[in-house]
Enzyme design. Structure first.
Site, PDB file in Angstrom:
ATOM      1  N   HIS A   1       0.867  -1.139  -0.168  1.00 44.36           N
ATOM      2  CA  HIS A   1       0.006   0.069  -0.108  1.00 44.36           C
ATOM      3  C   HIS A   1       1.063   0.943  -0.047  1.00 44.36           C
ATOM      4  CE1 HIS A   1      -2.200   3.511   1.961  1.00 44.36           C
ATOM      5  NE2 HIS A   1      -3.248   2.683   1.327  1.00 44.36           N
TER       6      HIS A   1
ATOM      7  N   ARG B   1       5.824  44.057 -14.565  1.00 45.39           N
ATOM      8  CA  ARG B   1       4.804  44.534 -13.884  1.00 45.39           C
ATOM      9  C   ARG B   1       5.033  45.812 -12.973  1.00 45.39           C
ATOM     10  NH1 ARG B   1       0.315  41.118 -10.486  1.00 45.39           N
ATOM     11  NH2 ARG B   1       1.997  41.502  -9.063  1.00 45.39           N
TER      12      ARG B   1
ATOM     13  N   GLU C   1      -8.013  42.163 -14.084  1.00 43.11           N
ATOM     14  CA  GLU C   1      -8.102  41.634 -12.895  1.00 43.11           C
ATOM     15  C   GLU C   1      -9.416  41.978 -11.917  1.00 43.11           C
ATOM     16  OE1 GLU C   1      -4.321  41.749 -10.683  1.00 43.11           O
ATOM     17  OE2 GLU C   1      -4.102  43.529 -11.320  1.00 43.11           O
TER      18      GLU C   1
ATOM     19  N   GLY D   1      -5.371  38.451 -14.579  1.00 41.08           N
ATOM     20  CA  GLY D   1      -4.973  38.062 -13.241  1.00 41.08           C
ATOM     21  C   GLY D   1      -5.705  37.228 -12.616  1.00 41.08           C
TER      22      GLY D   1
ATOM     23  N   ASP E   1      -6.432  37.617  -8.386  1.00 43.39           N
ATOM     24  CA  ASP E   1      -7.449  38.856  -8.095  1.00 43.39           C
ATOM     25  C   ASP E   1      -8.803  38.834  -8.551  1.00 43.39           C
ATOM     26  OD1 ASP E   1      -6.048  40.467  -6.145  1.00 43.39           O
ATOM     27  OD2 ASP E   1      -4.638  41.014  -7.575  1.00 43.39           O
TER      28      ASP E   1
ATOM     29  N   CYS F   1      -2.280  34.776 -16.269  1.00 41.33           N
ATOM     30  CA  CYS F   1      -1.236  34.589 -15.039  1.00 41.33           C
ATOM     31  C   CYS F   1      -1.773  34.399 -13.983  1.00 41.33           C
ATOM     32  CB  CYS F   1      -0.268  35.665 -15.527  1.00 41.33           C
ATOM     33  SG  CYS F   1      -0.912  37.276 -14.689  1.00 41.33           S
TER      34      CYS F   1
HETATM   35 MG    MG Z   1      -3.129  41.236  -9.142  1.00 42.83          MG
END
Ligand code: MG
Ligand code: ADP
Ligand code: MG
Length: 888
Positions: free
Chosen positions: A470, A634, A761, A782, A785, A847
């Site tokens: 197992h 970003r 987002e 996004g 978010d 993303c």
């Molecule tokens: Mg965000």
């Protein structure tokens, strides 16, 4: 409603799977191939569903079962309940989804005081009949009457201890001992459950069938389905099959064969065999089996292998295995029993395998001409490729050179390596893991009750059991490193200690242990791990995946090191570089705090200048690493209060640097405190309202790009604006960008590509996607978010109720932060249509954490997104998942 089907009935495969389950479907195929299978029939999942709903058997079932049983009786020339010539049957579970070992099976049904004598005389073997009987009693007692298995085990151990040989195997017990055991079990059943074991074979049969159907809802099965995200499944079917006996003597036994090595994918029959035993002994791991082939036996033990001990039976089994693998076009895990030299196949299924084995087998089968490349791509679980990036230990030689030697060795059941703190039970493992500890679960053997602990442990060690026990099978499925059958370790569950060898000092719960699932070695203490070994075939599989997929796969990478790693995992660019993560180093946090708290413009520019230099250097390195591939950076997106100093010494240092009083700085810092920072002063909102902040970041990016192009390094820069809710925010930011561009470049033509993208987002951003598309070149959805805002769930607080929703109440099928929720996906679909409507060449992708999840990637393909962006360790899996989604 169809009540039952015999194993040789011809049925549409889909109907068959739904009504009869995977196990019975496999038995149908084996039967149709002409391989030896004991005859039988399967009561459908529909009967099970009816029983669950109404508590009653459907009409006509008893007659149908009787009729089907008579068929079996004719085929094997024995009769159920006949005292002279009894037929014994196996009553087996099996659902449309495979749940190995989670539900119940009863063997030897049909034995009582009368048929016992008949069975003994028919086989001229009293011991065997008694052995079969005590097994039935134990299975009936535990499965039907719900008596704790330990109570049976205690009686067995007691008996062996009385004989003075507590460690003897069951098959070494004499006839008298077996009689004693049978009597003892009969009285145990009556004592524990208040009524005796039924001597009436019909009662046995119906009790067994009812229990098998009920085992769909036992705790193990329910927990397993939850863990595997199996929902809305239809319940189990129940197969009734003539018994064949592995416990009649030395020429009998039970085994498990893998058509290839499930650890590394080697094309060689692999498996284990227990002579003079019934199949459940092997899975339980109570006795240590012998290998199937001489080649895989320990040196000097070749003669114990099935191949050497019974060459004829071995040859037959090998041939059947090859036939089954060819028929299914996939590596199989096969259960067989040999009765007096004749093998029977009792089950076949696609074998659980480690990620390295899955990759090798898939590629090998293409080379062998068994699979097409597309089929091969579908055979590998994209989510499991992460395991290939798993850490491992240095070689045994390297360790020895450093004076590090194994303290114990067992069987290498599942590769990889792990260090962690010892725990002795699953609940403890869960508690410690929740506190953030790495734990190693150490058990005598494991059972279905331990799975929740195995899931959270870094590794698993068992003292007993073989490669198909197992622990081994489950650990391989979970991708956990695992060492089994460490015969020399001694666990004391009372004292909660383990001795790795006879003379070693005992280790306590909480002490550190390291295991190597590739060698079977165990080391006291924690050892440093090194990066993973590569599977040669992976590169080839990945080129097929890259050819087959449509979506591009980018990486999340915030540092130059991460960018270089991303490239080695096949990323086509950096899809998300979170600049806020560049401010984790203490000196950078300090500079950021000074810039945010400065009162005087001059001071602010000074500190922003410091930050700009640091960011610029990082960007240069990232551009160099990516060498012309897209890099999406970003702009800062972090709750500002998280950047504020925590304690007085930190505030004092800031006050000194900024030439301010302590309470001035304290108050300034306090002004950044928000009651709901997730939706507060962050992203573009901070960028547009805090003077100089985004200017600084844009200058850093653009001058880094400029520097690189001057050195002839191509740059493809994409600037991403976070937390957009209004089109005007993008317009305002464009003004800033143009201003910076004009300042960085004396000549107006940039030598590199620079595009601006919107992080989509927020639901509002989705709805204004057409406007956004007119002002930007691309969208990056996004996932995190958008999930937070569409569901109104704060990710940081979701753990207070989402696990309960998912695991206990069953209100949601999956964690929406791992696998994209359908309504979030719908929101993305709306934005995509509006965006592309306004601008046909708009590029869009996903993303966030969902960008690496195979399920979400499948959704992205359906939506028609252009790219996904995955965390580093999920890159190979994302490439494969994108290919699979395309092929589907
Ligand atoms: Mg965000
Ligand atoms: P599981 O789903 O737990 O594997 P199975 O129905 O496959 O349950 O049964 C467990 C074991 O019981 C098998 O591995 C096999 O060794 C034994 N078994 C099942 N059916 C028979 C049979 N007809 N004759 C002999 N042994 C059987
Ligand atoms: Mg089985």
């Amino acid at each position: 409603m169809t009540l039952l089907y015999p194993l040789d009935a011809e049925l549409d495969p889909e109907v068959r799977l739904r009504l009869l389950g995977t196990k019975a479907s496999g038995l149908h195929e084996i039967t149709a191939l002409g391989l030896p299978v004991p005859p039988g029939f399967t009561i459908t999942t529909e009967v099970g569903a009816e029983l669950r709903e109404s508590g009653k058997w459907p009409e006509g079932l008893a007659d149908a079962v009787r009729g089907a049983l008579e068929q079996i009786e004719r085929r094997v020339d024995r009769r159920f309940g006949d005292p002279e010539n009894p037929l014994l049957i196996a009553v087996r579970s099996g659902a449309p989804v495979s749940m190995p070992g989670m539900m119940d099976t009863l063997l030897n049904v049909g034995l009582n005081e009368q048929t016992l004598a008949g069975l003994a005389s028919k086989h001229a073997n009293e011991w065997f009949a008694l052995d079969a009987y005590r097994r039935l009693l134990q299975m009936y007692g535990t499965v039907v009457r719900d008596i704790d298995i330990d109570r049976f085990q205690f009686r067995l151990v007691d008996l062996k201890t009385k004989l003075g040989r507590p460690r003897m195997t069951d098959s070494e017990l004499g006839i008298e001992s077996m009689q004693e055991l049978v009597a003892s079990y009969l009285s145990l059943i009556e004592e524990a459950s208040g009524s005796p074991f039924p001597q009436d074979v019909e009662t046995q049969l119906w009790d067994a069938v009812r229990a098998v159907f009920a085992s769909w809802d036992n705790t193990r099965a329910v927990r397993y389905r939850r863990m595997q995200n199996i929902h809305g499944a239809t319940g189990t079917a129940c197969t009734i099959q003539a018994m064949v006996f592995g416990n009649t003597g030395a020429q009998s036994g039970s085994g498990v064969a893998f058509t290839r090595n499930p650890s590394n994918g080697d094309k060689q029959l692999y498996g284990e065999y227990l002579p003079k035993a019934q199949g459940e002994d092997l899975v339980a791991g109570l006795q240590t089996p012998v290998p199937l082939t001489a080649r895989t036996a320990a040196p000097g033990k070749e003669a114990t292998s099935l191949e050497e001990a019974s060459p004829g039976a071995f040859k037959a089994v090998s041939t059947y295995c090859a036939t089954l693998e060819r028929h299914f076009g996939d590596m199989q895990d096969i259960e067989f029993t040999i009765e007096d030299g004749t093998p029977y196949i009792l089950q076949t299924r696609a074998a659980n395998r480690t990620a390295p084995a899955a990759v090798r087998v898939a590629v090998d089968m293409v080379r062998e001409g068994v699979l097409s490349k597309e089929q091969a791509l579908m055979r590998v679980d994209a989510g499991s490729l992460e395991q290939l990036l798993q850490a491992r230990l240095p070689s045994v030689g390297d360790l020895a050179a450093r004076g590090v030697h194994a303290a114990a060795t067992g069987l290498p059941a599942s590769p990889g390596a792990a260090s962690g703190r010892i725990v002795f039970d699953a609940d403890h493992a869960v508690r410690s893991a929740a506190e953030g500890q790495d734990v190693i679960l150490v058990r005598q053997e494991t059972s279905a009750e331990d799975i929740h602990g195995m899931k959270v442990a870094k590794g698993v060690v068992t003292a007993a059991g073989g490669m198909t026990s197992h622990a081994a099978v489950v650990a391989r499925g979970l991708g956990k490193c695992c060492v089994v059958g460490c015969g020399n370790i001694r666990i004391d569950f009372g004292e909660r200690t383990v001795r790795l060898s006879e003379h070693a000092d005992p280790l306590r719960e909480g002490d550190l242990l390291t295991l190597d699932g590739s060698t079977g070695n165990i080391y006291a203490g924690a050892l440093d791990l090194v990066a993973s070994a590569t599977v040669d075939e992976l590169a080839e599989l990945m080129t097929w995946a890259d050819d087959a997929r449509r979506m591009r796969v980018y990486a999340e990478a915030d540092t130059p090191q991460a960018a270089r790693a991303a490239l080695s995992y096949g990323a086509e660019g950096v899809g998300l570089c979170r600049t806020e993560r560049m401010f984790f180093a203490p000196d950078r946090v300090f500079a950021m705090q000074c810039a945010l708290l400065a009162v005087e413009d001059e001071q602010r520019s000074h500190w922003l200048g410091e930050l700009e230099r640091a960011q610029c250097d990082d960007f240069v390195e990232i551009f160099e690493a990516m060498n012309g591939r897209p890099v999406t950076i970003r702009l800062l997106d972090r709750a500002l209060q998280e950047l504020m100093p925590e304690d007085e010494p930190a505030l004092r240092a800031l006050a000194d640097a900024l030439d301010l009083e302590l309470d001035e700085v304290t108050q300034a810092a306090a002004r950044h405190r928000e009651s709901n920072p997730a939706f507060g002063h962050r992203g573009v909102r901070a960028g547009l309202t805090i003077p100089g902040l985004y200017d600084m970041q844009l200058r850093a990016m653009l001058s880094a790009a400029h520097k690189c192009t001057e050195r002839n390094t191509a740059v493809d820069l994409e600037v991403l604006i976070p937390m957009i809710a209004f089109t005007s925010e993008v317009v305002a930011l464009r003004v800033v960008l143009d201003r910076v561009l004009a300042r960085v470049f004396t000549s107006p033509t940039a030598l590199f590509r620079c595009r601006v993208g919107a992080m989509v987002e927020l639901p509002r951003a989705c709805l204004i996607a057409d406007e956004l598309a007119r002002h930007t070149d691309f969208f990056s959805f996004g996932g995190n978010d958008l999930t937070q805002t569409v569901l109104g769930v704060s990710r940081d607080d979701a753990n207070r109720f989402l696990p309960c929703y998912h695991n206990e109440l069953g209100l949601i099928a999956a964690d929406p932060f791992t696998a994209l929720d359908a309504r979030v996906a719908e929101m993305i679909g709306i934005a995509l249509r509006r965006g592309k409507g306004a601008r046909a060449d708009l590029i869009a992708g996903l993303c966030g954490d969902q960008g690496g999840s195979p399920d979400s990637i499948a959704v992205c393909e359906k939506l028609g997104l252009d790219f996904v962006c995955a965390p580093l360790s999920q890159l190979p899996g994302a490439r494969l998942a994108a290919a699979q989604a395309r092929i589907r």
